[in-house]
Motif scaffolding. Structure first.
Motif, PDB file in Angstrom:
ATOM      1  N   TYR A   1       0.601  -0.875   0.111  1.00 30.47           N
ATOM      2  CA  TYR A   1       0.120   0.108   0.284  1.00 30.47           C
ATOM      3  C   TYR A   1       0.977   1.588  -0.004  1.00 30.47           C
ATOM      4  O   TYR A   1       1.082   2.277  -0.344  1.00 30.47           O
ATOM      5  N   ASN A   2       1.909   1.168   0.539  1.00 29.88           N
ATOM      6  CA  ASN A   2       2.749   2.558   1.122  1.00 29.88           C
ATOM      7  C   ASN A   2       4.327   2.396  -0.334  1.00 29.88           C
ATOM      8  O   ASN A   2       4.069   2.067  -0.921  1.00 29.88           O
ATOM      9  N   GLU A   3       3.744   3.663  -0.678  1.00 26.87           N
ATOM     10  CA  GLU A   3       4.973   4.213  -1.342  1.00 26.87           C
ATOM     11  C   GLU A   3       6.265   3.770  -1.292  1.00 26.87           C
ATOM     12  O   GLU A   3       7.089   3.191  -0.235  1.00 26.87           O
ATOM     13  N   GLN A   4       7.438   2.666  -2.306  1.00 29.71           N
ATOM     14  CA  GLN A   4       7.967   2.155  -2.226  1.00 29.71           C
ATOM     15  C   GLN A   4       9.341   2.944  -3.487  1.00 29.71           C
ATOM     16  O   GLN A   4       9.072   3.915  -3.990  1.00 29.71           O
ATOM     17  N   PHE A   5      10.340   3.194  -2.839  1.00 30.81           N
ATOM     18  CA  PHE A   5      11.218   3.989  -2.676  1.00 30.81           C
ATOM     19  C   PHE A   5      12.001   3.486  -3.572  1.00 30.81           C
ATOM     20  O   PHE A   5      13.170   2.316  -2.975  1.00 30.81           O
ATOM     21  N   PHE A   6      12.851   3.681  -4.731  1.00 30.61           N
ATOM     22  CA  PHE A   6      13.697   2.525  -5.404  1.00 30.61           C
ATOM     23  C   PHE A   6      14.869   3.183  -5.660  1.00 30.61           C
ATOM     24  O   PHE A   6      15.135   4.561  -5.884  1.00 30.61           O
ATOM     25  N   GLY A   7      15.403   2.183  -5.912  1.00 33.36           N
ATOM     26  CA  GLY A   7      17.324   2.698  -5.956  1.00 33.36           C
ATOM     27  C   GLY A   7      17.705   2.455  -7.263  1.00 33.36           C
ATOM     28  O   GLY A   7      16.246   2.371  -8.323  1.00 33.36           O
ATOM     29  N   PRO A   8      19.017   2.748  -7.921  1.00 39.09           N
ATOM     30  CA  PRO A   8      19.452   2.805  -9.055  1.00 39.09           C
ATOM     31  C   PRO A   8      18.966   1.894  -9.928  1.00 39.09           C
ATOM     32  O   PRO A   8      19.052   1.623 -11.543  1.00 39.09           O
ATOM     33  N   GLY A   9      19.234   0.897  -9.633  1.00 38.08           N
ATOM     34  CA  GLY A   9      19.381  -0.556  -9.631  1.00 38.08           C
ATOM     35  C   GLY A   9      21.180  -1.369  -9.985  1.00 38.08           C
ATOM     36  O   GLY A   9      22.082  -0.957 -10.225  1.00 38.08           O
ATOM     37  N   THR A  10      20.771  -2.493 -10.160  1.00 41.06           N
ATOM     38  CA  THR A  10      22.308  -2.885 -10.412  1.00 41.06           C
ATOM     39  C   THR A  10      21.518  -3.785 -12.281  1.00 41.06           C
ATOM     40  O   THR A  10      20.947  -4.736 -12.340  1.00 41.06           O
ATOM     41  N   ARG A  11      22.424  -3.399 -13.049  1.00 47.35           N
ATOM     42  CA  ARG A  11      22.504  -3.999 -14.189  1.00 47.35           C
ATOM     43  C   ARG A  11      23.302  -4.990 -14.583  1.00 47.35           C
ATOM     44  O   ARG A  11      24.488  -5.721 -14.651  1.00 47.35           O
ATOM     45  N   LEU A  12      23.168  -6.249 -14.387  1.00 47.53           N
ATOM     46  CA  LEU A  12      23.391  -7.784 -14.790  1.00 47.53           C
ATOM     47  C   LEU A  12      23.781  -7.969 -15.778  1.00 47.53           C
ATOM     48  O   LEU A  12      22.617  -8.100 -17.007  1.00 47.53           O
ATOM     49  N   THR A  13      24.435  -8.871 -16.417  1.00 45.50           N
ATOM     50  CA  THR A  13      24.669  -9.074 -17.977  1.00 45.50           C
ATOM     51  C   THR A  13      25.452 -10.342 -17.749  1.00 45.50           C
ATOM     52  O   THR A  13      26.461 -10.508 -16.963  1.00 45.50           O
ATOM     53  N   VAL A  14      24.575 -11.279 -18.036  1.00 47.07           N
ATOM     54  CA  VAL A  14      25.407 -12.788 -18.424  1.00 47.07           C
ATOM     55  C   VAL A  14      25.603 -12.910 -19.805  1.00 47.07           C
ATOM     56  O   VAL A  14      24.556 -13.623 -20.489  1.00 47.07           O
TER      57      VAL A  14
END
Lengths: 114, 114
Positions: free
Chosen positions: A100-113
């Protein structure tokens, strides 16, 4: 105040390897969620942790696991990497365990396999 | 199962004009929340606006407003006086009920042209 931080920013692995992604939530937030965002798609829910307990799990194989530490930071582990695991992995924090609450996102990790 | 559908992969608008992004959803929950998140190029996802399903009044945040049609399960985002900084991917998301996840649509890429 610092926002959600994630490390590393980018990561290149080969098939079959293992990877650990890290997330630090906003100070005071006790809930951390992990999402996988494949290029051109919306984020897909992987896990939510609250007070070090798993509160929700998405439709991902057992190769994906996570944990939350006493300081509320979190790790996402992926074993036996497949090409299809290439994606942006997002961490989000919120004060409580709910959607229900706002979720605060990080910048992310870009994974390449490869 | 919860689903979110965004039928417009891409849209463009001239600066200072108004644009509406569409979203439809499906859920069996009686209490749920709807969100619009913005993901600028190479930047973190941020919340634009949130709507509580039990509230009939449409949410408004400055230039952003929603048209929430509960019976039709429709939740559109209107951006007035579009600005160049509004250029981003916009995701509609659904949360609530007994699970802890946000379900996202595939997104709409909005380009604001000068």
């Amino acid at each position: 105040d610092a926002g959600v931080t994630q490390s590393p920013t980018h990561l290149i692995k080969t098939r079959g390897q293992h990877v650990t992604l890290r997330c630090s939530p906003i100070s005071g937030h006790k809930s951390v969620s992990w999402y996988q965002q494949v290029l051109g798609q919306g984020p897909q829910f992987i896990f939510q942790y609250y007070e070090k307990e798993e509160r929700g799990r998405g439709n991902f194989p057992d190769r994906f696991s996570a944990r939350q530490f006493p300081n509320y930071s979190s790790e996402l582990n992926v074993n036996a990497l497949l090409l299809g695991d290439s994606a942006l992995y997002l961490c989000a924090s919120s004060p409580r365990a709910s959607s229900y609450n706002e979720q605060f996102f990080g910048p992310g990790t870009r994974l390449t396999v490869l | 199962a919860q689903t979110v559908t965004q039928s417009q992969p891409e849209m463009s608008v001239q600066e200072a004009e108004t644009v509406t992004l569409s979203c439809t959803y499906d859920t069996s929950e009686s209490n749920y929340y709807l969100f619009w998140y913005k993901q600028p190029p190479s930047r973190q996802m941020i919340l634009v606006i949130r709507q509580e399903a039990y509230k009939q009044q449409n949410a408004t945040e400055n230039r952003f407003s929603v048209n929430f049609q509960k019976a039709a399960k429709s939740f559109s985002l209107k951006i007035s006086d579009s600005q160049l900084g509004d250029t981003a991917m916009y995701f509609c998301a659904l949360g609530g009920g007994s699970n802890y996840k946000l379900t996202f649509g595939k997104g709409t890429l909005l380009t604001v042209n000068p």
